[in-house]
Write an enzyme that holds these catalytic residues in place. Structure first.
Site, PDB file in Angstrom:
ATOM      1  N   PHE A   1      36.336 -99.455  36.187  1.00  0.00           N
ATOM      2  CA  PHE A   1      37.548 -98.627  36.204  1.00  0.00           C
ATOM      3  C   PHE A   1      37.825 -97.919  34.877  1.00  0.00           C
ATOM      4  CE2 PHE A   1      38.464-101.809  39.562  1.00  0.00           C
ATOM      5  CZ  PHE A   1      38.581-100.931  40.633  1.00  0.00           C
TER       6      PHE A   1
ATOM      7  N   HIS B   1      42.580-101.448  47.637  1.00  0.00           N
ATOM      8  CA  HIS B   1      41.976-100.810  46.461  1.00  0.00           C
ATOM      9  C   HIS B   1      42.932 -99.768  45.877  1.00  0.00           C
ATOM     10  CE1 HIS B   1      38.957 -98.483  44.167  1.00  0.00           C
ATOM     11  NE2 HIS B   1      38.229 -99.579  44.208  1.00  0.00           N
TER      12      HIS B   1
ATOM     13  N   TYR C   1      31.164 -95.196  37.299  1.00  0.00           N
ATOM     14  CA  TYR C   1      31.404 -93.775  37.539  1.00  0.00           C
ATOM     15  C   TYR C   1      30.099 -93.009  37.356  1.00  0.00           C
ATOM     16  CZ  TYR C   1      36.390 -94.929  36.918  1.00  0.00           C
ATOM     17  OH  TYR C   1      37.650 -95.461  37.031  1.00  0.00           O
TER      18      TYR C   1
ATOM     19  N   ASP D   1      30.871 -99.756  41.656  1.00  0.00           N
ATOM     20  CA  ASP D   1      29.833 -98.916  41.065  1.00  0.00           C
ATOM     21  C   ASP D   1      30.358 -98.296  39.771  1.00  0.00           C
ATOM     22  OD1 ASP D   1      27.405 -98.775  42.361  1.00  0.00           O
ATOM     23  OD2 ASP D   1      27.610 -96.676  42.916  1.00  0.00           O
TER      24      ASP D   1
END
Length: 221
Positions: free
Chosen positions: A79, A188, A68, A66
């Site tokens: 990221f 992750h 931010y 998703d």
């Protein structure tokens, strides 16, 4: 449907843009951006990952989930955050691993456009999100679209490095032919899982070794 996206991707994805689900997705996204609640990233940056990384230039794909959902953070690259924005925890851990793996210093700037411009497709599964509401644009069609992007890359190109962090990304990339591409998996980089196998995964040097073994330049991480 006329989609504002980099020209090579526009050609590769032209059939996808005509499908009913994408038309419904477009209508939903347009309504969301016209509403009162802010939507991220800014509309002009929805396809930023593609605009900086043409189809035939893709060397590495990093999959996120998703964008931010905080003000000023999302810039259309998974990221990544805009210059001057504090690094989110996952990005902090990514930079720690880059530094430990490659010996390079931790950067002062969290904008990963510099990776995209070298051939790293920083692809979120969902390309938009409502402010302060994680996952709010999931299951609206974006996942089908980004599944197609991964499939087309996997089928039409060879020797791409797919970096899949966490179970979500690994499921999304499960169909990739490991005999044609390098698929790197680990937990992750979030604080919940980084110490359970993300740190020390050496994905950045492994990616470069693979690229160089197929006569491609490595990435300056």
């Amino acid at each position: 449907m006329d989609v504002r996206i980099e020209s090579s991707w526009k050609e590769v994805l032209k059939e996808e843009f005509q499908k009913p689900y994408f038309e419904m997705l477009t209508s939903f996204v347009r309504e969301e951006y016209n509403g009162r609640t802010p939507i991220y990233p800014p509309a002009k940056l929805i396809f930023n990952a593609f605009d900086h990384c043409p189809f035939n230039d893709v060397k590495v794909v990093i999959l996120g989930q998703d964008p931010y959902h905080g003000a000023g953070q999302a810039n259309g690259l998974c990221f990544s955050v805009n210059e001057g924005v504090a690094f989110p925890p996952s990005l902090v851990n990514i930079f720690k691993e880059v530094s430990a793996d490659t010996g390079s210093p931790i950067p002062q700037n969290g904008d990963l456009t510099r990776w995209s411009d070298q051939g790293v497709l920083l692809l979120n599964a969902t390309l938009t999100v409502r402010a302060a509401s994680a996952g709010s644009h999931q299951n609206k069609g974006w996942e089908q679209f980004t599944d197609t992007v991964i499939r087309i890359l996997a089928e039409r190109r060879n020797n791409i490095v797919f970096i899949l962090w966490g179970s979500y990304a690994q499921k999304k990339g499960a169909f990739i032919d490991r005999s044609r591409h390098l698929v790197l998996t680990s937990p992750h980089p979030s604080p919940l899982s980084a110490y359970h196998g993300f740190f020390g995964n050496h994905h950045f040097t492994q990616a470069n070794e693979y690229l160089k073994s197929h006569n491609k330049s490595g990435i300056v991480w």
